[in-house]
Scaffold this motif. Structure first.
Motif, PDB file in Angstrom:
ATOM      1  N   PRO A   1       0.882  -1.224   0.022  1.00  0.00           N
ATOM      2  CA  PRO A   1      -0.008  -0.053  -0.082  1.00  0.00           C
ATOM      3  C   PRO A   1       0.774   1.287  -0.008  1.00  0.00           C
ATOM      4  N   THR A   2       2.045   1.441   0.379  1.00  0.00           N
ATOM      5  CA  THR A   2       2.929   2.451   0.457  1.00  0.00           C
ATOM      6  C   THR A   2       4.050   2.236  -0.501  1.00  0.00           C
ATOM      7  N   LEU A   3       4.613   3.495  -1.071  1.00  0.00           N
ATOM      8  CA  LEU A   3       5.704   3.762  -1.769  1.00  0.00           C
ATOM      9  C   LEU A   3       6.768   2.841  -1.556  1.00  0.00           C
ATOM     10  N   ALA A   4       7.358   3.129  -0.256  1.00  0.00           N
ATOM     11  CA  ALA A   4       8.641   2.310   0.248  1.00  0.00           C
ATOM     12  C   ALA A   4       8.511   0.819   0.019  1.00  0.00           C
ATOM     13  N   GLN A   5       7.460   0.285   0.669  1.00  0.00           N
ATOM     14  CA  GLN A   5       7.100  -1.200   0.610  1.00  0.00           C
ATOM     15  C   GLN A   5       7.046  -1.633  -0.948  1.00  0.00           C
ATOM     16  N   ALA A   6       6.251  -0.836  -1.753  1.00  0.00           N
ATOM     17  CA  ALA A   6       6.074  -1.558  -3.205  1.00  0.00           C
ATOM     18  C   ALA A   6       7.403  -1.264  -3.877  1.00  0.00           C
ATOM     19  N   ARG A   7       8.358  -0.474  -3.607  1.00  0.00           N
ATOM     20  CA  ARG A   7       9.637  -0.352  -4.076  1.00  0.00           C
ATOM     21  C   ARG A   7      10.447  -1.666  -3.914  1.00  0.00           C
ATOM     22  N   GLU A   8      10.372  -2.068  -2.623  1.00  0.00           N
ATOM     23  CA  GLU A   8      11.125  -3.279  -2.428  1.00  0.00           C
ATOM     24  C   GLU A   8      10.511  -4.335  -3.066  1.00  0.00           C
ATOM     25  N   GLN A   9       8.922  -4.464  -3.382  1.00  0.00           N
ATOM     26  CA  GLN A   9       8.379  -5.751  -4.193  1.00  0.00           C
ATOM     27  C   GLN A   9       8.575  -5.639  -5.519  1.00  0.00           C
ATOM     28  N   GLY A  10       9.080  -4.582  -6.345  1.00  0.00           N
ATOM     29  CA  GLY A  10       9.305  -4.607  -7.646  1.00  0.00           C
ATOM     30  C   GLY A  10       9.149  -3.151  -8.126  1.00  0.00           C
ATOM     31  N   ALA A  11       9.161  -2.881  -9.479  1.00  0.00           N
ATOM     32  CA  ALA A  11       9.114  -1.732 -10.185  1.00  0.00           C
ATOM     33  C   ALA A  11       7.988  -1.106 -10.133  1.00  0.00           C
ATOM     34  N   VAL A  12       7.609   0.291  -9.886  1.00  0.00           N
ATOM     35  CA  VAL A  12       6.862   1.019  -9.956  1.00  0.00           C
ATOM     36  C   VAL A  12       6.889   2.466 -10.379  1.00  0.00           C
ATOM     37  N   PHE A  13       5.716   3.046 -10.703  1.00  0.00           N
ATOM     38  CA  PHE A  13       5.828   4.408 -11.413  1.00  0.00           C
ATOM     39  C   PHE A  13       5.132   5.258 -10.279  1.00  0.00           C
ATOM     40  N   ALA A  14       6.328   6.059  -9.626  1.00  0.00           N
ATOM     41  CA  ALA A  14       5.989   6.664  -8.535  1.00  0.00           C
ATOM     42  C   ALA A  14       5.585   8.258  -8.912  1.00  0.00           C
ATOM     43  N   TYR A  15       4.623   8.487  -9.539  1.00  0.00           N
ATOM     44  CA  TYR A  15       4.173   9.627  -9.972  1.00  0.00           C
ATOM     45  C   TYR A  15       3.850  10.567  -8.960  1.00  0.00           C
ATOM     46  N   GLY A  16       3.247  10.385  -7.596  1.00  0.00           N
ATOM     47  CA  GLY A  16       3.052  11.219  -6.470  1.00  0.00           C
ATOM     48  C   GLY A  16       4.539  11.835  -6.129  1.00  0.00           C
ATOM     49  N   SER A  17       5.825  11.198  -6.084  1.00  0.00           N
ATOM     50  CA  SER A  17       6.695  11.833  -5.838  1.00  0.00           C
ATOM     51  C   SER A  17       7.428  12.818  -6.665  1.00  0.00           C
ATOM     52  N   PHE A  18       7.237  12.340  -8.014  1.00  0.00           N
ATOM     53  CA  PHE A  18       7.445  13.255  -9.077  1.00  0.00           C
ATOM     54  C   PHE A  18       6.786  14.724  -8.782  1.00  0.00           C
ATOM     55  N   ILE A  19       5.542  14.378  -8.923  1.00  0.00           N
ATOM     56  CA  ILE A  19       4.669  15.801  -8.706  1.00  0.00           C
ATOM     57  C   ILE A  19       4.974  16.605  -7.399  1.00  0.00           C
ATOM     58  N   THR A  20       5.485  15.899  -6.275  1.00  0.00           N
ATOM     59  CA  THR A  20       6.099  16.668  -5.217  1.00  0.00           C
ATOM     60  C   THR A  20       7.200  17.315  -5.276  1.00  0.00           C
ATOM     61  N   VAL A  21       8.033  16.769  -6.019  1.00  0.00           N
ATOM     62  CA  VAL A  21       9.333  17.259  -6.489  1.00  0.00           C
ATOM     63  C   VAL A  21       9.002  18.540  -7.359  1.00  0.00           C
ATOM     64  N   MET A  22       8.185  18.277  -8.241  1.00  0.00           N
ATOM     65  CA  MET A  22       8.049  19.339  -9.149  1.00  0.00           C
ATOM     66  C   MET A  22       7.455  20.478  -8.435  1.00  0.00           C
TER      67      MET A  22
END
Length: 142
Positions: A69-90
């Motif tokens: 359910p969270t980005l950190a855990q999802a990254r451990e499981q495999g490839a993800v498209f983290a668009y929320g992080s990108f929008i935050t950085v933008m």
């Protein structure tokens, strides 16, 4: 000239010191902007969009193995498209760029005011011109 003395000369120049101060202040200012975005702006955006309070956790799994359910855990499981992080950085970048633009605009306005002050006060004529003017005025009175 040795490398060490060249380096000392380089460091002693005012522009290098100004650049170093700017980088240090910019680093500190980036922390403030990150806090503004992560702690104030993004929770509001997350609440408005209905995704909770952490917009930076928005992602799309690129693998069927990703079920977290969270980005950190999802990254451990495999490839993800983290668009929320990108929008935050933008958003961080846009806020920082806007504030820097306003600061540069204010400095430019101050410089223009200084230049206008310098232009408004005419420089006194050179000493030889003043002396010739005094002689002329004395000759007129005789």
């Amino acid at each position: 000239m040795s490398v060490v003395s060249e380096f000392r000369s380089f460091i002693a120049k005012g522009n290098v010191i100004d650049l170093a101060v700017g980088i240090i202040i910019g680093g500190a200012f980036t922390g403030i902007v990150n806090s503004l975005v992560n702690d104030i702006v993004m929770p509001i955006v997350g609440a408005v969009t209905g995704g909770g309070f952490d917009f930076s956790n928005y992602f799309l799994p690129l693998s069927s193995a990703v079920t977290a359910p969270t980005l950190a855990q999802a990254r451990e499981q495999g490839a993800v498209f983290a668009y929320g992080s990108f929008i935050t950085v933008m958003i961080n970048f846009l806020i920082l760029a806007w504030i820097i633009f306003l600061m540069v605009k204010a400095v430019n306005r101050l410089r223009m005011m200084e230049e206008k002050k310098e232009e408004a006060a005419p420089a006194p004529p050179p000493a030889d011109v003043q002396l010739l003017t005094e002689i002329r005025d004395l000759l007129k009175t005789k």
